[in-house]
Design an enzyme around this catalytic site. Structure first.
Site, mmCIF file in Angstrom:
data_model
loop_
_atom_site.group_PDB
_atom_site.id
_atom_site.type_symbol
_atom_site.label_atom_id
_atom_site.label_comp_id
_atom_site.label_asym_id
_atom_site.label_seq_id
_atom_site.Cartn_x
_atom_site.Cartn_y
_atom_site.Cartn_z
ATOM 1 N N THR A 24 22.743 1.552 2.495
ATOM 2 C CA THR A 24 23.656 2.351 1.684
ATOM 3 C C THR A 24 22.964 2.972 0.488
ATOM 4 O OG1 THR A 24 25.544 0.994 2.346
ATOM 5 C CG2 THR A 24 25.790 2.253 0.322
ATOM 6 N N SER A 41 22.371 -2.764 10.255
ATOM 7 C CA SER A 41 22.925 -3.395 11.445
ATOM 8 C C SER A 41 22.111 -3.073 12.693
ATOM 9 C CB SER A 41 24.385 -2.974 11.646
ATOM 10 O OG SER A 41 24.491 -1.577 11.815
ATOM 11 N N ASP A 98 24.081 -5.524 5.109
ATOM 12 C CA ASP A 98 24.640 -6.280 6.231
ATOM 13 C C ASP A 98 23.679 -7.328 6.775
ATOM 14 O OD1 ASP A 98 27.057 -5.007 6.111
ATOM 15 O OD2 ASP A 98 26.649 -3.607 7.744
ATOM 16 N N THR A 103 23.391 -15.440 1.309
ATOM 17 C CA THR A 103 24.218 -14.927 2.397
ATOM 18 C C THR A 103 25.150 -13.879 1.822
ATOM 19 O OG1 THR A 103 25.625 -15.575 4.260
ATOM 20 C CG2 THR A 103 26.084 -16.622 2.155
ATOM 21 N N GLN A 111 30.240 -23.722 9.575
ATOM 22 C CA GLN A 111 30.926 -22.465 9.306
ATOM 23 C C GLN A 111 31.322 -22.350 7.841
ATOM 24 O OE1 GLN A 111 34.214 -21.680 12.016
ATOM 25 N NE2 GLN A 111 33.172 -22.752 13.676
#
Length: 329
Positions: A12, A57, A88, A157, A267
């Site tokens: 970006t 990505s 990402d 993250t 998770q």
């Protein structure tokens, strides 16, 4: 003044706002950079290098190798490196380089932005100024600089797509907090010898997310002759279904029969796997799984990709995976 190499890979921060959307614009990014932030030259002697221009990505291990090779080729000419990268997969790339670049004696700082540099409210200016200043300092590892913080690359993250505070480090404190002054924390030194580029990665890893009603029948078509490691993203401290027709234990047994490594991460971002705590975790241990401890998914995946590319022995890989190499756990 320190010499800093600014490596552009896309994302970006390299986009221009056009109409209702944004798109990569490699022809004008350098011009926009110096028009928007002319004071960069007051921080360091900066050389820009457009390595490739991709949406993050679309990046994969071949791009990580290109980045590592670029840094190796220019390592002796610069005091630090800043990599402009899409958000990402930034944590994947930073983690991969942390394992691939051995005995790093200089800072490698990833940064990017949530909005293109050409937009009026962009966070690109602040992130880039901070990253370049950090690259002149005494950090000897791979980091991610975002929203006034520096995180260890293999501990970070992506946490948000809508806030400027896009990244976090769930289980490890920031390496630096950036305010009026830059407050740094004493970081570990991982360099034990001469700098080496060992950036090679295997794609023989499969990531499986546990969820209610995950049908093990779907896993029967997995070609475990082509997969050398499986990462299970489990609930909490390492739980998943072990009863009835949804039990994953037969899948673990099949992996063990095929000499496929199975490791378990959580998770829950702010958590650590403890396979001794609950029945499911203990069953996983009995069926051959190992713990990913408090590693992020990004670190666990890229670490396995790195180890599989360098070692043949399952026992060696499992032992190294559970040992901290560059502060990832």
């Amino acid at each position: 003044m320190k010499n800093i190499l600014l490596i552009q890979t896309g994302g970006t921060i390299a986009m221009n706002a056009k109409g209702a959307g944004v798109e990569l614009d490699p022809d004008t990014w350098s011009k926009v950079l110096y028009e928007e932030i002319p004071e960069l030259s007051d921080i360091a002697e900066i050389t820009t290098f457009p390595l490739f221009f991709e949406d993050s990505s679309d990046l994969n291990a071949s791009h990580w190798v290109q980045l590592a090779d670029c840094i190796e080729n220019k390592y002796s000419n610069y005091d630090g490196f800043v990599i402009l990268h899409g958000t990402d997969t930034m944590a994947y790339s930073a983690s991969a380089l942390s394992f691939g670049l051995k005995n790093l004696g200089k800072p490698i700082i990833f940064t990017g932005s949530q909005l293109p540099m050409s937009t009026i409210r962009s966070d690109a200016r602040r992130n880039l100024v901070n990253a370049i200043e950090l690259a002149t300092m005494d950090f000897k590892e791979v980091g991610i600089c975002f929203n006034d913080a520096l995180y260890r690359g293999n501990r970070a993250t992506k946490m948000s797509i809508g806030d400027f505070d896009a990244f976090g480090s769930p289980n490890f404190p920031a390496l630096a907090d950036i305010g009026i002054q830059i407050e740094t924390r004493v970081s570990e030194q991982f360099a034990l010898g001469k700098f080496q580029n060992k950036a090679h990665y295997s794609d023989e890893v499969f990531v499986l997310t546990a969820h209610p009603n995950l049908n093990p029948e779907f896993l029967k078509d997995l070609n475990l002759n082509k997969i050398r490691a499986v990462i299970i993203r489990a609930f909490g401290s390492g739980n998943f279904c072990i009863k009835g027709k949804y039990s994953l234990l037969p899948f673990l047994d099949k992996c063990r029969e095929k000499d496929v490594i199975v490791t378990i991460v959580s998770q829950a971002d702010f958590d650590s796997v403890d396979l001794t705590q609950y029945t499911a975790g203990r069953a996983a241990l009995e069926h051959g799984a190992i713990s990913g401890n408090d590693m992020t998914l990004e670190a666990a995946l890229t670490k396995l990709m790195f180890l599989l590319a360098h070692y043949d022995s399952k026992n060696d890989i499992e032992a190294l995976f559970q040992k901290s190499i560059v502060g990832e756990l």
